[in-house]
Design an enzyme around this catalytic site. Sequence first.
Site, PDB file in Angstrom:
ATOM      1  N   GLU A 140      17.738  -1.096  -9.145  1.00 49.82           N
ATOM      2  CA  GLU A 140      17.294  -2.458  -9.441  1.00 49.82           C
ATOM      3  C   GLU A 140      16.624  -2.509 -10.819  1.00 49.82           C
ATOM      4  OE1 GLU A 140      14.729  -3.880  -6.374  1.00 49.82           O
ATOM      5  OE2 GLU A 140      14.842  -5.972  -7.020  1.00 49.82           O
ATOM      6  N   GLY A 181       9.793 -10.874  -4.494  1.00 53.14           N
ATOM      7  CA  GLY A 181       8.913 -11.225  -3.402  1.00 53.14           C
ATOM      8  C   GLY A 181       8.349  -9.972  -2.735  1.00 53.14           C
ATOM      9  N   ALA A 182       9.182  -8.907  -2.651  1.00 49.81           N
ATOM     10  CA  ALA A 182       8.750  -7.710  -1.931  1.00 49.81           C
ATOM     11  C   ALA A 182       8.607  -6.470  -2.807  1.00 49.81           C
ATOM     12  CB  ALA A 182       9.713  -7.420  -0.776  1.00 49.81           C
ATOM     13  N   SER A 183       9.207  -6.466  -3.999  1.00 48.52           N
ATOM     14  CA  SER A 183       8.991  -5.313  -4.888  1.00 48.52           C
ATOM     15  C   SER A 183       8.946  -5.758  -6.332  1.00 48.52           C
ATOM     16  CB  SER A 183      10.082  -4.250  -4.680  1.00 48.52           C
ATOM     17  OG  SER A 183      11.286  -4.646  -5.274  1.00 48.52           O
ATOM     18  N   THR A 184       8.444  -4.849  -7.173  1.00 52.01           N
ATOM     19  CA  THR A 184       8.379  -5.153  -8.610  1.00 52.01           C
ATOM     20  C   THR A 184       8.814  -3.914  -9.381  1.00 52.01           C
ATOM     21  OG1 THR A 184       6.987  -6.109 -10.349  1.00 52.01           O
ATOM     22  CG2 THR A 184       5.895  -4.541  -8.890  1.00 52.01           C
ATOM     23  N   GLN A 185       9.494  -4.126 -10.510  1.00 47.62           N
ATOM     24  CA  GLN A 185      10.029  -3.013 -11.280  1.00 47.62           C
ATOM     25  C   GLN A 185       9.525  -3.040 -12.725  1.00 47.62           C
ATOM     26  OE1 GLN A 185      11.681  -3.565  -7.921  1.00 47.62           O
ATOM     27  NE2 GLN A 185      12.547  -4.997  -9.351  1.00 47.62           N
TER      28      GLN A 185
END
Length: 479
Positions: A140, A181-185
Site C-alpha cells: 500500500e 480509516g484503519a491504517s496510515t503509511q
Amino acid sequence: MAVSQNKPLPKNIKYGIVLDAGSSHTNLYVYEWPAEKENDTGVVHQVEVCKVEGLGISGYSQDTEKAGLSLQQCMKRAQEVVPEQQHGETPVYLGATAGMRLLSLQNRSIADRVLSAVEKTLHSSPFNFQGARVISGQEEGAYGWITINYLLGNFKQPGWLNFLPHLRSSRGTSGALDLGGASTQITFVPDQEPIESQENSLHFRLYGKNYNVYTHSFLCYGKDQALRLKLASDLQASSTRNGSLLDPCFHPGYLRIMNISDLYTNPCIANGEQQLPFTQLHLQGNGDYQRCRTTIQKIFNTSHCPYSSCSFNGIFLPPLQGEFGAFSAFYFVMNFLNLTTEKNPVPLDKVTSTVERFCSRPWHEVKAEFPKIKEKYLSEYCFSGTYILSLLENGYGFTTEKWESIQFLGKIGSSDAGWTLGYMLNLTNMIPAEKPPTRPLSHASYVGLMVFCSLVLVAVLLLGWLTFHKPKCLQKGLI
Ligand SMILES: Nc1nc2c(ncn2[C@@H]2O[C@H](COP(=O)(O)OP(=O)(O)OP(=O)(O)O)[C@@H](O)[C@H]2O)c(=O)[nH]1
Ligand SMILES: [Ca+2]
C-alpha cells in the site's frame, strides 16, 4: 507507395479498472491510456471514480454475500464508461486494505468468505477479472509512492538528456503520506543508507534508475481506529462509573453515545472491556485542543527504540528527506479547514491555531454553518485535525521547517492520489525497469532540428566566406 490520409486514425485507447476496498468504503477507478504509449511515464490517467454505497467490504462480516452485491452499481457504471467492444480485454483488480487485514486477524474464514463474495460479483462482469486480494501495508505504501511520483512526472528524464546519459539528473522523488480509516503509511527515499530494518526497505528499478525506499504502514493508526485507541486509553485513565466521559476532541455541546462492545470488537484494542460496569459510552465534547492533543499523545509509545531513530511503537524511521505529498484523509481534513494551498504551504503555527479555534467552536454553530456535510465527517474534523498534527509532528518528527515540505493533495491532474494507479501500473507491467528505447523525433522536434542545422550551416558558410574573401571595407578597417 505512401497513401496520404486526411482523416486522423481513431485513437487506440486502453482501459484498466481497480477497486480500492478500504476500511471505510470502496472506490472503483477507471484508468485510460493511449495503447502505443504504454511504456511512457505519465500517460495513464483516471477517467472515472465511483464511490460504492454503504460500508467497506470488511463491514459485511455478518452478511458476507452483501459485500459482493454492494459492488454491482459501480461495476455497471464502469460498463458505461468503457466502450462495450473493449470490455473483454479490460483488466479489473480489487485490492483490500486495513479493514480486511484486521478482519483476517480476527476471523480468517469470514475474511475469506467476504473475498469470495466480491470475487463472484467481479467474475460475473464482462471485464477481464484478474483477482481480489488483501494487499500488505508495504504494498500500500509502495504503490502510493509510485502513483504520486508517476503522476508528478518524477520518473521522467528531460528528452535532451537521452543524448547525454552521463548527465542524467537524479531529480528527487516525493515522499508519500496516506491516512486511511484503519491504517496510515509513510514512504520516502531517505538520505541515509542502508535502511536499518529489512521490513521497512524496498528496492525498485524504474525507467533505468534504482530507488531504495523506506516504507511503513501503521495498522490501527488510520483515523477511525486511532479514535478508538484514544477512547479506550481515555476510558482506562478515567474513573467514570456510569460511562460519561468529557472529550476535548469534540466540540462543546456535542454528544455521542457508543456501545462499549463496538469499541472493543477488533484486534487494535486488546481486552479491558470485561472490567467496565456499563455498556454504553456517553461522550460529551468540550473542544479543548491542547487537552485533545495530550490525550492523543498517549497512543504513541515512544519509550523504546531498537534503532538509531524511531517514529513510535519502536518502529524504525530514518531522518525525513525531501518533499512529501499527503493524501486521503490528510487531504480531506486539511481541505475542509482551508489549509491546503496550491503554492505556498500554510505554516505549522497557522495550522495549529486554525485547528485550535475550530475545536473550540460550539457544535450547534458548526452544524448550522455546514448543514450539507455528513454529521459523521463534520463532528470528527476537530479530532482528525488534532490527530494529523500529533502524527506528523510528534509521531514522524515534522518540525516547523520540515512541515513546509508537505503538500496536501487530493488529485494530481485528473487522477486521485492513492495506491490504486501504482498497483495497476505494476500489474500490467507498465513501468519498465529499463528506459524504453527512444522513439524517432516527433515532427515538431524534427522541424526544429532542421532549422537549427540550417542556421548553423549558414553561419559557418558566412564565416568562411568572410575569412577568405574579406571585403575591402573590412580589410581597410583592420589596418
Ligand atoms: N471528510 C471526508 N472524510 C472522508 C471522505 N472520504 C472518506 N473519508 C474519511 O476519511 C478516512 C479515510 O478515508 P479513506 O482514505 O477512504 O480510508 P479507507 O481507504 O477506507 O481506509 P484504509 O483501509 O485504512 O486505507 C475515513 O475515516 C473516512 O470515513 C470525504 O470525502 N470527506
Ligand atoms: Ca485507503
